[in-house]
Design an enzyme around this catalytic site. Sequence first.
Site, PDB file in Angstrom:
ATOM      1  N   LYS A  91      43.000 -28.378  46.752  1.00 43.23           N
ATOM      2  CA  LYS A  91      43.536 -29.747  46.396  1.00 43.23           C
ATOM      3  C   LYS A  91      44.316 -30.016  45.267  1.00 43.23           C
ATOM      4  O   LYS A  91      45.261 -30.506  45.268  1.00 43.23           O
ATOM      5  CB  LYS A  91      42.337 -30.796  46.349  1.00 43.23           C
ATOM      6  N   GLY A 119      28.086 -39.605  38.552  1.00 43.77           N
ATOM      7  CA  GLY A 119      29.046 -38.568  38.584  1.00 43.77           C
ATOM      8  C   GLY A 119      30.282 -38.791  37.845  1.00 43.77           C
ATOM      9  O   GLY A 119      30.578 -39.933  37.776  1.00 43.77           O
ATOM     10  N   GLY A 124      32.928 -36.349  38.599  1.00 45.67           N
ATOM     11  CA  GLY A 124      33.900 -34.991  39.080  1.00 45.67           C
ATOM     12  C   GLY A 124      34.919 -35.730  39.977  1.00 45.67           C
ATOM     13  O   GLY A 124      35.348 -36.884  39.576  1.00 45.67           O
TER      14      GLY A 124
END
Length: 294
Positions: free
Chosen positions: A71, A132, A134
């Site tokens: 990605k 989170g 990320g």
Amino acid sequence: MEIRGTTKLTGLFGYPVSHSLSPVFQNAAFEHLGIDCVYIPLEVKPENLEIAVEAIRVFNFVGVNVTIPHKRSIVNFMDEIDEEVEILGVVNTVCNKNGKLKGYITDGKGFVKSLKEEGKFTVKDKVAFILGAGGSAYAISGALVREKIGKIYIINRTYENGIKLKEHLKEKMKFTEVEVIPFEKRNERDYWKEADLIINTTSVGMKEGDVSLIEEKNLAYASFIYDIVYNRKTELIKSAEKLGIPHLDGISMLIYQGAISFEIWTGRKAPVDVMRRRLYQFLTGEGYNKKYGD
Ligand code: ATR
């Protein structure tokens, strides 16, 4: 589906790709709309990414999806990138227009669209708690800011990563209504009274035996809970069910991010209901081995 001399190609670049669910619902969409196109899994080792990108042009693919581990690295091989890719530095969708490749990222848009269309939840002026910090948290928080979220609280195991996300939202999105709650203080009740939307973007819940990061008593304030984990019913989703709080899991985000890719490639409205139905049929059908992903 009949493959003919005229059939066009789309697919998924990843390593591995055998667990992917995208072929199931993308091909269902092509079939339903009678579009002469197929979606195939394409295992691309990192060292072969550049020639695989060239193959998009050589075989005249309509486009591809991109997943782990490509990605980020595929951005360098694009002729053009969407504005959101410029901010996030990742691509999950490539569109081929006469050999010119444009990179997009549909995760955040897919998340927001699933929340609006399937969840019937309006983001504007709401308070979101994001677990989170990320890649998924960056995409989702950015999309929430675009939809005019009122405030974002970030809770992350590694405090510094939470701060980095906060700074990113401030600098790149000019969004200042953001606060990082230290992980060890995450269950202090005062914070949760403000919560409208709670989103788990971590991998917690993917494994059997994973416990929820947030105590159930704190969830009761929320009007919507979203867990992007999609391979099993997480404790967070079980709590939402128990408390009667509207909720969605990662299957919805998976379908909607794929639907946006489909629309980029075809210019047609994706038949989301057909895609979802086919995926659920597949997931509940025989011979399915539970090792699945995007
Ligand atoms: P993705 O691209 O899917 O978001 P990622 O970038 O690897 O995946 O991010 C994983 C997130 O889950 C991170 O926020 C990570 O926290 P750290 O910044 O502390 O690494 C979080 N995470 C992963 N496992 C976790 C666990 N067992 N408990 C709490 N948070 C966890």
